[in-house]
Write an enzyme that holds these catalytic residues in place. Structure first.
Site: not given
Length: 330
Positions: A142-144
């Site tokens: 995921g990006c986060f």
């Protein structure tokens, strides 16, 4: 190498095409979209006009003729295709969350039963390069969790608590229309959301544990009035006071051979459009709290760029091929 992109019509799919068009080993032969099948890829990705001449097709995995595939479909949809791609021997990077977590944690986090579970390496190359190198299927993070994990990784095992505070551009929410991302609600505003229970938190805890940390890990995201980018502030609380010189050495040693991590002031303007993660940090006077800040482009290092980086490692290419580019500034 012939490339298929399953689910190419979203923001991440569009950025993936943009990057692969500069990749000397990649030839995009298939781009799928259920809603746009039969129309040119450039109908929605207008920035790619005159650069790609391809029409969307329906996602029929059995008939895809490619050497490598990217699954850029939503969570719960990827599991419909992943096993079939593995059976056909097509190496794959999956953008969804379907294979990032152990089955029981995934099902609890996403509220669905997994219909075709198997283990896959978690594709942060800076942590899992060897597993990615030997894999036929990789779960793109995921990006986060990407920006957060890289901010704290060199010192995670020394901490008793890690608190991530992230602020993201609206493209992280995808291209679907919603009240949350409606312009009047976003402009000149900062919106905290899913304050204690964001679904990326289990990934952050998983990677902290992988790094040997026993820290309690917490996360709160915010929505920025910006299109691209994630700034993460990591508050890292130590079991005992630390010296700045030691912290500096830990970060320098951890990232000295990493082509896409730069130890410099973290600003969205420095990474926008690129695969870089910029990190800087300061140690509180008493040595018990480190504040580390990271900046990434959520669509590149947080999605498409990291996927290409993983593909390069899986296929034995130059790791930076197709993603060796600066950020767009101003």
């Amino acid at each position: 190498m012939d490339i298929a992109i399953i689910g190419a019509s979203g923001y991440a799919g569009g950025d993936l095409i943009r990057l692969l068009l500069t990749h000397k080993e990649a030839d995009i032969v298939c781009a799928t979209s259920r809603k746009l099948a039969g129309t040119p890829v450039t109908k929605d990705h207008i920035h790619l006009k005159n650069l790609i001449d391809l029409e969307y097709t329906n996602p029929d995995v059995e008939n895809i003729d490619a050497d490598f595939a990217f699954l850029a479909v939503p969570h719960t949809a990827a599991m419909q295709y992943a096993g079939k791609l593995k059976e056909r021997g097509i190496k794959t990077v999956d953008f969804s969350a379907d294979y990032r977590l152990p089955r029981e944690i995934y099902e609890k986090t996403y509220g669905v039963k997994h219909s075709d579970y198997f283990k896959a390496p978690y594709g942060i190359p800076e942590l899992h390069r060897n597993e990615v190198k030997n894999a036929s299927f990789v779960a793109n993070p995921g990006c986060f969790p990407t920006g957060a994990t890289l901010a704290a990784a060199p010192v995670a095992k020394l901490a008793h608590t890690i608190i991530y505070d992230s602020k993201s551009g609206v493209s992280g929410a995808g291209d679907s229309i919603s009240e949350t991302t409606h312009f009047p609600n976003v402009a000149e505003n900062i919106l905290p959301y899913k304050i204690t229970a964001h679904r990326h938190l289990p990934e952050m805890r998983q990677e902290a544990a992988f790094l040997g940390s026993k820290a309690n890990v917490y996360f709160t995201p915010h929505l920025l009035p910006a299109i691209r980018g994630i700034i993460t502030t990591a508050h890292i609380l130590f079991n005992e006071p630390m010296e700045l010189e030691m912290i500096q050495k830990l970060y320098q040693d951890f990232y000295k051979n990493e082509p896409f991590v730069r130890l410099q002031p973290a600003k969205l303007g420095g990474v926008r459009g690129s695969n870089f993660c910029d990190i800087n940090f300061e140690l509180e006077n008493d040595g018990t709290r480190l504040v580390a800040v990271s900046a990434i482009d959520n669509l590149v290092k947080g999605a498409a760029g990291q996927a290409v980086q993983n593909m390069n490692i899986m296929c034995g290419f130059d790791e930076a091929e197709g993603i060796r580019m600066p950020g767009m500034f101003p």
